[in-house]
Design an enzyme around this catalytic site. Structure first.
Site, PDB file in Angstrom:
ATOM      1  CG  MET A  85      41.619   9.400  -0.400  1.00  0.00           C
ATOM      2  SD  MET A  85      40.074   9.368  -1.338  1.00  0.00           S
ATOM      3  CE  MET A  85      39.617  11.100  -1.317  1.00  0.00           C
ATOM      4  N   GLY A  86      45.092   9.903   0.151  1.00  0.00           N
ATOM      5  CA  GLY A  86      45.941  10.745  -0.671  1.00  0.00           C
ATOM      6  C   GLY A  86      46.991  11.495   0.122  1.00  0.00           C
ATOM      7  CG  ASP A 197      34.258  14.532   5.903  1.00  0.00           C
ATOM      8  OD1 ASP A 197      33.923  14.460   7.106  1.00  0.00           O
ATOM      9  OD2 ASP A 197      35.409  14.300   5.507  1.00  0.00           O
TER      10      ASP A 197
END
Length: 948
Positions: A85-86, A197
């Site tokens: 996502m980045g 995570d």
């Protein structure tokens, strides 16, 4: 996606060289194939023009050059990596020139609500955490087109995924790293954040090899639901996630899920593989759910059983069978490192124990008897065990006492003090050594008999360093000795006869001797710090020492001390422009003047930044630079998150600098984290146990503001036990009686009794004035007012004109015309102040109070509300609550009882808002005093209503 990220990382790691794509000629890491771009183009060829256009736009974004462009105030230097996502860039912050990492969301991912939530959650969660083993977030912002990004510390040491293979033969280093990571996660859990995570790629290392937890993109708040879908995108990293997390129970996850991941990471470091392997992600997840984790010693037989037991407890399939907390896991890892017995034991099912007892009835009976005997012994001992013993001072601890000036002249005083202080400064940067700060050792002046055993007990150290200095004709003789405070034995002594220019080499030699004698571990950076010289210009050095001592000079106001310090430091920097400690101290002096409203001007703040930026260009990673930047970000702009990030960096470089946890405490309470603030102050107190400022903040601010009056009184009395003439602490103790019970007898005795002899005249006159007004003795108030010669009053940043007090006294004496004239004069002065400082909330509330006395209802309400808008309670829990309470009183003064009582009900129990004594005695509450709602609030704060 996390799984795709891990797959591509594996390919990149496995491939040794780049190969050309057979279609487009571009480079790639897979031999004899076509690149991913061409492969996806072929797949989209039959899906229409719109798909090709969209894919081309994605490719164009991915191909953007990373050079010569900016995100906010950051110049992008290059791409570090990218994920689902980045993108993470290496960047330079413009104003500080510091190298940072900047994470930006991918443009096409910003269209996904779920991804935006994850991205913002990562920034929010990480920025809310303040721990040396959590990657600090500096700034959270948005691009010009509204895409979020945030900056963070640039970790130069890579990640555990990269360096893990090199640690395979160093099990102690693996455990040391993971013990620190676990401490960071334990802190996050205490703050209510679950990571979800944890995996080797998310554990980064700084330049000193210290670990930092990163990537809070999947973080969630404990005991709170999540609106994210439970897909593989938000699942976590297979191989490192707990079985219950893989099953999709995200809303029911506990801290046990992170504990499983911590165990899996340590397992992978020690065994060079995660606990479970499989052909694909689903296979790995299924194995973790269906099978117990493999025993570590089956894979690495040379490792000991205790380490295997620790990992076995972490990797239990049942969350309740794991360690109860990350704190417990960290403690067991540290026990293993120290060679102590661990707490964890292999979990045995009750049935197995029962079967053993049936096979061995005699042994089982004996064991039961021993158990009952042990229980009886513990019960009989009660609280007479270890809890009642005094904990010993750390073996590696030292206090550097003031050196004796053998010249007996004023000129040599600063040089002698500087000698002691710089040895202390060198040692304070050593993490493996506890060093008492300068404020506390100042109490033990040279030239008078010293009880070293008592000093050791009072400061909590095992050793002290004493010394003397004689200077003459460009030569210096310095003697020093290291003493064991338990026995009085001299461990080391030396005398140095050197040229005056060699003074810094002598300081370094003494510091190195102490390190050697106490068997302290030094990092390369710490070794270099001890051997470095702050300057080669002795005249500039002398000016710097005088500036540092000027903060303690009696007979001067705070403003006069600050200006004296600025003048001396300006001259020091003029003589030696590259003098980093002097530049940092100069920046702090300027920003103190700005913060305390001595000179709340843009030019003053600019001067602070200018001095700091000069120091940062010379030594960007110096601990003093990070500390000073943190203070300016806080005092200069109330930018809390970046300030805390700087202070975290400072704490690593300055482990024995009490100002670091002290300023962290100040920021934490502004954020409303009063418990954290008190913990930081207690930490600062251990480093600097006789620092009156730290103890004042504990007693008069934190404990007093949070209505922990017993602790406030005890802290004040603990200072008075060794400093009986400390007027401030006599005053603090008296204010406890006032606030908690509405009693003024102790206050009266303090300002009119023996303790008043040591008070500063202006402070004493003000306290007598304040007491007389509270007692409504206006003749005594007039007498005290006449003794107060300041042009206006500036206590805690509230600038109040003399005319205000003149008006209160005249009003109390029934002199209405004189009172009105005085209030109008005060309002004119406040009008000018507000015009000069329109964003000064405290000036607005004082103006509101003056207007209320003049009957200017609309203006008073407008100014009071403006004050609260500028400093809302959710932005500033210290001033915000106080301003709200003062606004409640303003409402009462102008006849708005409903508004006043409603606001008072809302804030009365908040820290620093108001207290029982104020509501009982202060005249400002008279308009509300007969309202039943006011009486109810006051009764709720009364002594009998509070829990002892």
């Amino acid at each position: 996606m996390k799984i795709l990220d891990g797959f591509t990382d594996s390919i990149a790691a496995a491939a040794g060289t780049a190969h050309p794509c057979a279609v487009c000629g571009g480079t790639m890491r897979v031999e004899r194939s076509i690149c991913a771009s061409c492969l996806m183009r072929e797949g989209l060829a039959g899906m229409g023009e719109s798909s090709r256009d969209e894919f081309q736009r994605i490719l164009e974004e991915a191909a953007v050059s990373d050079q010569d462009w900016s995100l906010g105030s950051y110049q992008i230097l290059g791409e570090i990596g990218r994920g689902g996502m980045g993108i993470i860039y290496r960047a330079r912050q413009r104003h500080s020139r510091r190298i940072v990492a900047v994470k930006r969301i991918l443009r096409y991912e910003a269209e996904s609500h779920e991804t935006l939530v994850r991205f913002r959650r990562e920034a929010e969660a990480a920025a809310s955490l303040d721990h040396p083993n959590i990657l600090p977030i500096y700034e959270v912002s948005e691009t010009e087109d509204g895409l979020p990004f945030f900056s963070m510390k640039f970790a130069t040491g890579g990640s555990l995924r990269v360096v893990g293979p090199t640690l395979r033969e160093e099990p102690r280093e693996c455990v040391r790293l993971m013990a620190k990571v676990t401490r960071g996660i334990a802190y996050a859990h205490c703050e209510g954040v679950l990571h979800r995570d944890l995996q080797p790629g998310n554990i980064l290392l700084d330049g000193h090899g210290e670990p930092m937890v990163s990537d809070f993109g999947l973080a969630t708040w404990l005991h709170a639901g999540s609106d994210l879908t439970r897909t593989l995108t938000t699942l976590g990293t297979p191989g490192f996630i707990a079985p219950e997390q893989a099953e999709g129970g995200g809303a029911e996850l506990t801290t046990a899920a992170d504990i499983y991941s911590l165990g899996a990471i340590l397992f992978s470091l020690l065994a060079s593989r995660p606990p479970f392997l499989g052909e694909n992600a689903l296979s790995v997840i299924r194995q973790a759910a269906d099978h117990p984790a493999p025993r570590l010693r089956l894979l690495v037989p040379e490792l000991d059983r205790d380490l295997e037991t620790i990992l076995g407890r972490c990797l239990e399939r049942d969350p309740k069978a794991r360690y109860a907390s990350a704190e417990d896991l960290a403690a067991d890892l540290e026990r293993w490192l120290n060679g102590w017995p661990i707490v964890a034991r292999p979990v045995l099912p009750p049935a197995r124990l029962w079967r053993w007892a049936r096979r061995n009835p005699i042994l089982a009976g004996a064991a039961t008897g021993c158990f009952l005997l042990a229980v009886a012994v513990v019960w009989l001992l009660g609280e007479k065990g270890p809890a009642a013993l005094d904990l010993p001072a750390p073996e590696k601890s030292v206090a550097v006492l003031p050196f004796e000036n053998l010249n007996q002249d004023e000129e040599n005083v600063f040089f002698t003090d500087g000698m002691q202080d710089d040895i202390l400064t060198d040692l304070s940067k050593v993490a493996d050594l506890k060093v008492i700060s300068r404020s506390s050792v100042r109490e033990y002046g040279a030239g008078v008999p010293r009880n070293l055993r008592a000093i050791g007990r009072e400061l909590g150290v095992r050793h002290v360093l004493e010394g003397s200095v004689r200077r003459a004709a460009g030569q210096v003789r310095i003697s020093a000795r290291l003493v064991d405070t338990r026995t009085g034995a001299q461990l080391w002594a030396e005398q140095y006869d050197r040229d005056l220019q060699d003074v810094f080499a002598i300081q370094s030699a003494i510091a190195e001797q102490i390190v050697d004698q106490l068997q302290v571990r030094l990092s390369p950076n710490e070794q270099a710090t001890i051997q470095s010289r702050p300057t080669t210009n002795m005249e500039a050095y002398d000016l710097y020492l005088r500036a540092r001592e000027s903060t303690h000079k009696a007979g001067l106001s705070t403003a006069e001390r600050t200006e004296t310090q600025v003048r001396l430091l300006d001259e020091a920097v003029r003589q030696e422009p590259n003098f980093v400690p002097a530049l940092c101290l100069l920046a702090r002096a300027h920003v103190l003047s700005y913060w305390s409203n001595q000179d709340h001007s843009a030019s003053r703040l600019e001067a602070a930044w200018r001095a700091l930026e000069h120091a940062a260009r010379l030594h960007p990673e110096a601990g003093e630079v990070h500390l000073t930047r943190g203070i300016i970000l806080y005092w200069g702009s109330r930018n809390y998150a970046p300030a805390l990030a700087e202070l975290r960096l400072a704490r690593r470089a300055l482990p024995n600098e009490a100002d670091v946890p002290y300023f962290m405490a100040l920021i934490a309470r502004r954020q409303g984290r009063w418990d954290a603030s008190t913990r930081y102050l207690e930490e600062a107190r251990t480093i600097d146990p006789r620092n009156a400022i730290i103890l004042w903040d504990l007693a008069r601010t934190n404990y007093f503001a949070t209505k922990h009056y017993r602790e406030a009184a005890a802290t004040s009395e603990s200072v008075l036990a060794w400093k009986p003439d400390a007027f401030d602490f006599h005053l603090a103790r008296a204010k406890v009686d006032l606030a908690s019970r509405g009693e003024v007898a102790r206050w009266q005795a303090t300002v009119w009794g023996p303790a008043a002899r040591t008070a500063e005249p202006e402070l004493l006159a003000f306290e007598r004035l304040d007491l007389a007004l509270l007692q409504r003795d206006y003749a005594a108030a007039a007498e005290a007012f006449a003794a107060q010669t300041l042009p206006d009053f500036n206590w805690d940043g509230y600038v109040t004109p003399r005319a205000w007090y003149e008006g209160l006294i005249a009003e109390g004496l029934g002199q209405k015309a004189k009172a009105e004239a005085a209030f109008r004069s005060a309002r004119e002065q406040l009008d000018r102040i507000v015009a000069q400082r329109p964003d000064d909330a405290k000036a607005h509330i004082v103006l509101a109070e003056i207007q209320a006395r003049l009957g200017e209802k609309e203006g008073a309400i407008r100014e009071g509300r403006r004050a609260l808008e500028l400093r809302p309670m959710d932005r500033d829990a210290v001033d915000g609550a106080s301003l709200a309470a003062r606004l409640a009183a303003v409402y009462g003064q102008v006849g708005e009882s409903d508004l006043g009582c409603a606001l008072l009900e809302q804030v009365a129990h908040l820290p620093n808002a108001t207290n029982y004594g104020s509501l009982k005695l202060d005249k400002c509450w008279d308009p509300l005093r007969n309202d039943p709602r006011f009486k109810k609030v006051m009764a709720s704060l009364a002594p009998e209503a509070r829990t002892p």
